[in-house]
Motif scaffolding. Structure first.
Motif, mmCIF file in Angstrom:
data_model
loop_
_atom_site.group_PDB
_atom_site.id
_atom_site.type_symbol
_atom_site.label_atom_id
_atom_site.label_comp_id
_atom_site.label_asym_id
_atom_site.label_seq_id
_atom_site.Cartn_x
_atom_site.Cartn_y
_atom_site.Cartn_z
ATOM 1 N N LEU B 20 -15.041 -16.701 34.814
ATOM 2 C CA LEU B 20 -14.038 -16.124 33.917
ATOM 3 C C LEU B 20 -12.755 -15.761 34.673
ATOM 4 O O LEU B 20 -11.639 -15.985 34.192
ATOM 5 C CB LEU B 20 -14.620 -14.874 33.238
ATOM 6 C CG LEU B 20 -13.719 -14.246 32.185
ATOM 7 C CD1 LEU B 20 -13.635 -15.140 30.955
ATOM 8 C CD2 LEU B 20 -14.240 -12.863 31.782
ATOM 9 N N GLU B 21 -12.927 -15.236 35.871
ATOM 10 C CA GLU B 21 -11.755 -14.899 36.685
ATOM 11 C C GLU B 21 -10.974 -16.152 37.068
ATOM 12 O O GLU B 21 -9.737 -16.146 37.118
ATOM 13 C CB GLU B 21 -12.187 -14.121 37.932
ATOM 14 C CG GLU B 21 -12.652 -12.707 37.591
ATOM 15 C CD GLU B 21 -13.305 -11.978 38.757
ATOM 16 O OE1 GLU B 21 -13.270 -10.751 38.771
ATOM 17 O OE2 GLU B 21 -13.868 -12.640 39.649
ATOM 18 N N ASN B 24 -8.804 -17.143 34.248
ATOM 19 C CA ASN B 24 -7.601 -16.307 34.243
ATOM 20 C C ASN B 24 -6.593 -16.756 35.289
ATOM 21 O O ASN B 24 -5.396 -16.819 35.023
ATOM 22 C CB ASN B 24 -7.972 -14.846 34.530
ATOM 23 C CG ASN B 24 -8.444 -14.133 33.289
ATOM 24 O OD1 ASN B 24 -8.171 -14.575 32.179
ATOM 25 N ND2 ASN B 24 -9.181 -13.045 33.477
ATOM 26 N N THR B 27 -4.974 -20.028 34.109
ATOM 27 C CA THR B 27 -4.117 -19.820 32.942
ATOM 28 C C THR B 27 -2.788 -19.207 33.368
ATOM 29 O O THR B 27 -1.706 -19.658 32.974
ATOM 30 C CB THR B 27 -4.805 -18.878 31.929
ATOM 31 O OG1 THR B 27 -6.103 -19.377 31.680
ATOM 32 C CG2 THR B 27 -4.039 -18.800 30.637
ATOM 33 N N ARG B 28 -2.873 -18.159 34.192
ATOM 34 C CA ARG B 28 -1.648 -17.473 34.611
ATOM 35 C C ARG B 28 -0.806 -18.331 35.539
ATOM 36 O O ARG B 28 0.423 -18.331 35.444
ATOM 37 C CB ARG B 28 -2.013 -16.147 35.276
ATOM 38 C CG ARG B 28 -2.478 -15.154 34.246
ATOM 39 C CD ARG B 28 -3.184 -13.989 34.840
ATOM 40 N NE ARG B 28 -3.789 -13.189 33.774
ATOM 41 C CZ ARG B 28 -4.682 -12.239 33.975
ATOM 42 N NH1 ARG B 28 -5.083 -11.968 35.197
ATOM 43 N NH2 ARG B 28 -5.169 -11.563 32.962
ATOM 44 N N ARG B 31 1.054 -20.845 33.515
ATOM 45 C CA ARG B 31 2.191 -20.219 32.813
ATOM 46 C C ARG B 31 3.329 -19.933 33.772
ATOM 47 O O ARG B 31 4.489 -20.189 33.460
ATOM 48 C CB ARG B 31 1.751 -18.910 32.148
ATOM 49 C CG ARG B 31 1.112 -19.109 30.808
ATOM 50 C CD ARG B 31 1.373 -17.895 29.922
ATOM 51 N NE ARG B 31 0.304 -17.757 28.957
ATOM 52 C CZ ARG B 31 -0.764 -17.000 29.136
ATOM 53 N NH1 ARG B 31 -0.898 -16.273 30.237
ATOM 54 N NH2 ARG B 31 -1.699 -16.941 28.225
ATOM 55 N N ARG B 32 2.993 -19.405 34.946
ATOM 56 C CA ARG B 32 4.056 -19.124 35.930
ATOM 57 C C ARG B 32 4.772 -20.407 36.347
ATOM 58 O O ARG B 32 5.958 -20.394 36.628
ATOM 59 C CB ARG B 32 3.456 -18.464 37.183
ATOM 60 C CG ARG B 32 3.040 -17.034 37.021
ATOM 61 C CD ARG B 32 2.800 -16.391 38.378
ATOM 62 N NE ARG B 32 1.714 -16.998 39.119
ATOM 63 C CZ ARG B 32 0.449 -16.561 39.119
ATOM 64 N NH1 ARG B 32 0.112 -15.507 38.421
ATOM 65 N NH2 ARG B 32 -0.472 -17.176 39.836
ATOM 66 N N GLN B 86 1.941 -21.934 42.649
ATOM 67 C CA GLN B 86 1.597 -20.718 41.903
ATOM 68 C C GLN B 86 0.142 -20.307 42.094
ATOM 69 O O GLN B 86 -0.330 -19.368 41.459
ATOM 70 C CB GLN B 86 1.874 -20.918 40.404
ATOM 71 C CG GLN B 86 3.336 -21.209 40.081
ATOM 72 C CD GLN B 86 4.251 -20.078 40.479
ATOM 73 O OE1 GLN B 86 3.865 -18.913 40.475
ATOM 74 N NE2 GLN B 86 5.474 -20.398 40.851
ATOM 75 N N LEU B 87 -0.574 -21.011 42.949
ATOM 76 C CA LEU B 87 -1.991 -20.688 43.120
ATOM 77 C C LEU B 87 -2.204 -19.766 44.319
ATOM 78 O O LEU B 87 -1.550 -19.916 45.343
ATOM 79 C CB LEU B 87 -2.804 -21.975 43.302
ATOM 80 C CG LEU B 87 -2.983 -22.815 42.041
ATOM 81 C CD1 LEU B 87 -3.682 -24.120 42.366
ATOM 82 C CD2 LEU B 87 -3.753 -22.055 40.969
#
Lengths: 628, 237
Positions: B20-21, B24, B27-28, B31-32, B86-87
């Motif tokens: 689940l993390e 997240n 996804t973030r 978006r970034r 972004q990772l």
């Protein structure tokens, strides 16, 4: 240390991502090249601490300064604490995995009294002596701030230095002074002279420089500086203009699902409502709004830098923000294609608030929350909660019509002057909202209407008009809870409670003095920690600790204080005058309301004059532009 | 609409992230990166992201897969660069490939996983005992174990789901190599065969501190092996 923890400890603990410290936007600065090193210590679990906007503000602010670095530490969960103790590994900071003891400053934030035992436990895990008097040059300066610092006395023995008021203002000044006193050496040597000098900074309180006295009958008599050049009163610091205040434009994005997993944007600080039980509403005066244009700019940046899909517009009462509707309109339409959603932390009780809720909430699943706080008009007038039953029913009616099936209602019991009819009022109000919902809904939806009633117990807080009022005894509170429980039993109404024992300990420490230090120490020794968590809270250990130290906790929590007696927090100036508090208290007993200074005339709390500041409302053109 | 398949590695220190993390994090990061993500319909739109296989907490991997759908055209290498920036430390994109929209979901086709497992030894180990334990495993036609889940315990036969199981004794540890069934139908957890063998031959290794590394995820169809990057669904026809 990092590799040992990653190899041997993290595989054995739950939610290990709490301890990684490599979250997006976490800052890692050079240890060797930064003169002053501070660690922000949150005395609760990671998921609570990371939901706290104050942490993000201070984190960004301090780390942007070339000469300072700020790392983080939280209360370790029980399984982690066990591993640390087994391996003899000291409590470490998340960013550089260094022992807390290696920092120059440890800054605790005091958000609630039930976190106090965690502070002692964290110091112990860090191998730092708990008492301020036993610390030497090998120890960091232990600092604390936040709302509970407005009565710092129960922690006076454990904290070297308290900061009062808005941290953005005061922290850089203290760290600057520390840099001077460190004078290029790896550690601060002149600990005492630094603390002495820091006590001269406005908003700093060094408790070891004051002596408390008590009279023969056990009453607090006053606090006096032990040296001449120490200020008698400590005045809180205030950010005058929120538009010029630092804002965290690169907040840390946690891996873990935290309590508030979203962007938080502070639309204003302070609240004009003047609820007489509310400490935040008194100590964060006056209201200072951020301009909508700036908010839009900040939100844009935050969305880009975090990747969060939700933005919460936070403050003590966001629906009161002057430009809330045009602001929300703009945001919702600008971010629709990016699927960014917006949320409001709490809703004012009127139909305007429902308009806003309709704007931001696309699903009607989560329910809407209102806080009438009391069950009768009389009681609401006593606490100066300026809403009527009509306001509430109009708001809930609008909510039901707009599609919501679930309404949450917050009430408080044990408020000053509370009578039987006030309890009955809570029952009637909850039932009335329920039947309103059932009447407004069609036959299909009728069965889905639910009312969640959450009942907390009044805790008298320092610097409020109710600071002199007693808390009901636990027995009385329990009886009141049982009364409500028996009469609100319905499959359509869910009741939830705050434990009375927790509220009692909260009240003891809220109005406590320095004589509570040994009790806190004893309770921690016996194993009290994570007191805010029902599964960890051990009232029996607290009870034993009070008994062994010969302290009657009811003396602090359940006694009516007189206007004439000296209060342990009298040396802390919030800017709100004592005269105003007394006046408000008297008006409460007469069931008289005080108007909101946002709309009505100035009720004369004195904060604007004494702080040389004006309340800031951002009205005007912005709204007009958008309405067109 | 454009569909891209991302092949990435999950390395230290992110092995402590749950599935689940990870969702997240991606996804973030997407978006970034400002990518034109496609969202699901409905009141609560979420980005159309689909993982190949859930990776348990504590497991690192060289070979993970993720599909994303975008609203606009983009080149594979462009997404690669934008997203990598972004990772967080510990996530490395290895390859990005544009795939046909109708390609079957990763979850429905991935059926094999290979692992490298290192288990620290708590006492001196015997190579012979280990060999016997492994032999014992292969000699059996069924190896039934009890698996504890949130819903209770259930019985599971490991034997048909294990295709390779090798192990050797190294100083202070045992190193295991395996290929097991993975995915929707039968999913073998890498420590399950390890536990069975070590218990059988009385080897004392620490499973709690085992290092588990996934070395590959792939698709086996009619005796042929495909990488998820190449498989578009009609190979078996």
């Amino acid at each position: 240390m990092r590799s040992k923890i990653h190899k041997e400890i993290l595989p054995r603990v739950s939610k290990p991502s709490r301890y990684l410290g490599t979250e997006w936007n976490a800052v890692r600065k050079s240890w060797e090249e930064t003169p002053v090193k501070m660690v922000f210590a949150f005395p609760d679990l990671y998921e609570i601490g990371m939901s706290h906007l104050g942490l993000q503000i201070i984190y960004g602010l301090i780390n942007e300064e070339e000469d300072f670095l700020l790392e983080r530490v939280f209360t370790p969960a029980e399984d982690m604490e066990l591993q640390l103790r087994n391996y003899g590994i000291p409590l470490f900071s998340l960013e550089s995995y260094r022992p807390i003891k290696d920092f120059d400053v440890v800054g605790f934030t005091l958000q609630y009294e039930l976190g106090y035992s965690n502070i002692l436990n964290m110091l112990d895990l860090a191998y730092i002596p708990l008492e301020s008097s036993r610390r030497d040059a090998s120890c960091p300066i232990i600092m604390a701030g936040g709302p509970c610092a407005f009565n710092p006395e129960p922690l006076a023995d454990f904290i070297d230095l308290f900061v009062l008021g808005d941290g953005e203002e005061i922290l850089p000044e203290i760290l600057d002074m520390l840099k001077t006193y460190k004078n290029g050496r790896p550690r601060l040597r002149a600990r005492r002279s630094f603390l002495h000098a820091a006590s001269g900074i406005k908003g700093v309180y060094v408790p070891s420089l004051y002596r408390a006295s008590y009279n023969g009958s056990g009453f607090f008599e006053g606090l006096a500086p032990v040296m001449k050049d120490i200020p008698e009163k400590i005045t809180r610091r205030v950010v005058k203009d929120l538009d010029k205040a630092f804002f965290p434009h690169k907040p840390i994005v946690p891996y873990l699902d935290i309590v508030h997993d979203r962007i938080m944007v502070e639309v204003m600080r302070g609240c004009t409502r003047g609820c007489r039980f509310c400490q935040a509403g008194m100590v964060y005066r006056p209201v200072r709004e951020r301009s909508p244009r700036l908010l839009e700019k900040q939100i844009k940046e935050l969305v880009q830098k975090t990747g969060h899909g939700e933005v919460s517009l936070t403050s003590l009462s966001t629906t009161d923000y002057s430009n809330i509707k045009p602001l929300l309109h703009n945001l919702v339409s600008n971010y629709a294609s990016d699927k960014i959603s917006f949320s409001l932390p709490s809703l004012r009780i009127d139909t305007f608030a429902i308009e806003l809720a309709k704007l931001v909430q696309h699903t009607r699943k989560t329910g809407l929350t209102f806080a009438p706080e009391a069950g009768t008009q009389r009681m609401r007038d006593v606490i100066n909660k300026g809403v009527t039953k009509n306001d509430l029913l109009e708001a809930t009616g609008a909510a039901f019509r707009a599609g919501w099936n679930m309404i949450k209602l917050y009430f408080m019991i044990g408020l000053p002057t509370e009578r039987q009819e006030d309890l009955d009022g809570i029952i009637e109000l909850a039932q009335e909202v329920l039947s309103q919902g059932r009447n407004l809904k069609g036959p299909k939806e009728r069965g889905r209407v639910r009312i969640n009633v959450s009942i907390s117990s009044f805790v008298p807080k320092p610097h409020t008009p109710f600071q002199w009022e007693p808390q009901d005894s636990m027995e009385v509170l329990r009886r009141k809870q049982n009364y409500l429980r028996a009469r609100l039993a319905s499959p359509k109404i869910n009741l939830s409670w705050h434990g009375v024992q927790m509220s009692f300990i909260e009240a003891v420490f809220a109005r406590g003095d320095r004589r509570l230090a040994p009790v806190l120490y004893e309770a921690w020794k016996k194993g009290c920690k994570l007191d805010g968590w029902a599964e960890h809270f051990r009232y029996d250990l607290w009870q034993q600790s009070f008994r062994e130290r010969g302290i009657d906790p009811a003396f602090y929590a359940c006694r009516r204080l007189s206007y004439g007696e000296k209060l342990p927090w009298d040396h802390i100036e919030t800017g709100v005058s004592r005269k105003f508090l007394i006046n408000e208290h008297r008006k409460a007993l007469q069931e008289a309301k005080t108007p909101d200074c946002r709309f009505g005339k100035c009720p004369g709390c004195g904060v604007c004059e004494s702080m040389d500041i004006e309340k800031h409302f951002k009205r005007g053109r912005f709204g007009a532009e958008i309405e067109n | 609409m454009l569909r891209l398949r991302i092949n990435y590695a999950k390395e230290e220190p992110l092995r402590f992230l749950s599935h689940l993390e990870m969702l997240n994090v991606f996804t973030r990061a997407l978006r970034r990166a400002g990518l034109p993500l496609a969202y699901s319909q409905g009141f609560n739109p979420h980005p159309l992201i689909a993982f190949g296989s859930a990776l348990a907490v504590r497991v690192t991997s060289d070979d993970e897969y993720l599909d994303v759908r975008l609203e606009k055209e983009i080149r594979a290498h462009e997404l690669h660069n934008l997203l990598q920036k972004q990772l967080p430390e510990g996530l490395k994109i290895k390859k990005v490939k544009i795939i046909p929209l109708q390609t079957p979901a990763l979850m429905s086709v991935i059926n094999r996983a290979s692992y490298l497992v290192t288990t620290p030894a708590t006492e001196k180990l015997s190579e012979n005992a280990l060999r016997d334990g492994l032999q014992n495993f292969w000699d059996k036609s069924s190896v039934v174990i009890e698996r504890v889940t949130k819903k209770g315990t259930k019985k599971l036969d490991l034997r048909p789901g294990v295709f390779l199981l090798e192990a050797r004794v190294a100083p202070k540890e045992v190193i295991w190599n395996m290929v097991v069934s993975s995915g929707n139908k039968v999913n073998i957890r890498p420590l399950e065969p390890v536990k069975w063998v070590t218990e059988k031959c009385c080897l004392s290794v620490n499973l709690e501190l085992a290092k588990i590394h996934r070395t590959g995820l792939y698709i086996e169809r009619k005796g042929r092996k495909f990488s998820p990057l190449d498989y578009v669904g009609n190979e078996a026809l």
